[in-house]
Design a protein around this motif. Structure first.
Motif: not given
Ligand SMILES: [Zn+2]
Ligand SMILES: [Zn+2]
Length: 236
Positions: A7-9, A40-42, A73-75, A99-103, A131-133, A166-168, A192-194
């Motif tokens: 669910t994440h490409v 795809d990203h917002g 979308v990944e808002a 929806a995700s938090l991005h720096p 996404g990626h909590p 980026s979030r290892v 997968s956030d491919s």
């Molecule tokens: Zn993300």
């Protein structure tokens, strides 16, 4: 474990990804992936596509070479009130909304602020999946987020892409989130956030997390296409 839904490409439209839709369809056929979501990203993310790109996904068939495609979308969550960067008229045209938090779009705040950003986004009714909590750059009160997601029928993503780039350092948080979801009965998805097609459906690390906490498959909404569709339609 063998999950065949991702669910994440991201495609090249995200600005920092390197594959196009047909690449993903080809690799999905090769790997036996039955369904994936274009997320795809917002617009708050630098290099992201115009809103028209998101809306115009209606031209993409629902099935290509036997692979089902969800248009999404990944808002970006852009404040601690949980506001996202996609207007409602676009959201209505999409099958799936992460929806995700991005720096670059929101600076990490205190645990309380980060938690509010997620719980307010969940309560807004606009999003299907966080996404990626488990991102350690945005520490959260895991139980509060997991309880809120359960109450509002939103799923939390276990993101295998986190361990690729980026979030290892997300591992411990992801295990704790999975454990809390099991305890509270909150749904999870597999993403997968491919940013490159060859990573589609790579869930080895997610399986390890599920094994570590003996995660119940009934809470994995990506277990089957029917289950994911039922979950998404229950939210609309
Ligand atoms: Zn993300
Ligand atoms: Zn992503």
């Amino acid at each position: 474990m063998d999950i065949r839904i991702d669910t994440h490409v991201h495609t090249i439209a995200s600005g920092h990804a390197y594959s196009v839709l047909s690449d993903y369809v080809r690799v999905a056929v090769e790997k036996g992936i039955e369904m994936f979501a274009l997320t795809d990203h917002g617009p708050a993310m630098p290099g992201s596509p115009h809103l028209y790109h998101l809306a115009n996904q209606v031209v993409i068939p629902e099935v290509m070479d036997g692979v089902e495609i969800l248009k999404g979308v990944e808002a970006n969550i852009i404040d601690y009130d949980g506001e996202i960067d996609i207007p409602n008229y676009i959201l209505k045209s999409l099958d799936i909304v992460l929806a995700s938090l991005h720096p670059p779009c929101l600076e990490a705040g205190t645990v309380e602020e980060n938690t509010s950003a997620l719980t307010n986004a969940i309560r807004s009714g606009k999003i299907d999946i966080i996404g990626h909590p488990g991102n350690p750059a945005f520490e959260i009160d895991i139980y509060e987020v997991v309880r809120c997601a359960k109450e509002y029928n939103v799923a939390l993503e276990i993101n295998s892409g986190s361990f690729r780039g980026s979030r290892v350092t997300s591992w411990d948080n992801c295990v704790d989130i999975a454990r809390a979801c099991k305890e509270i009965g909150t749904f999870v998805t597999t993403g997968s956030d491919s940013h490159l097609h060859c990573h589609l459906g790579e869930f080895g690390k997610i399986y390890k997390i599920f094994e570590e906490v003996d995660f119940p498959l009934e809470l994995v909404v990506t277990e089957s296409k029917e289950k994911l569709k039922e979950f998404l339609s229950s939210r609309r």
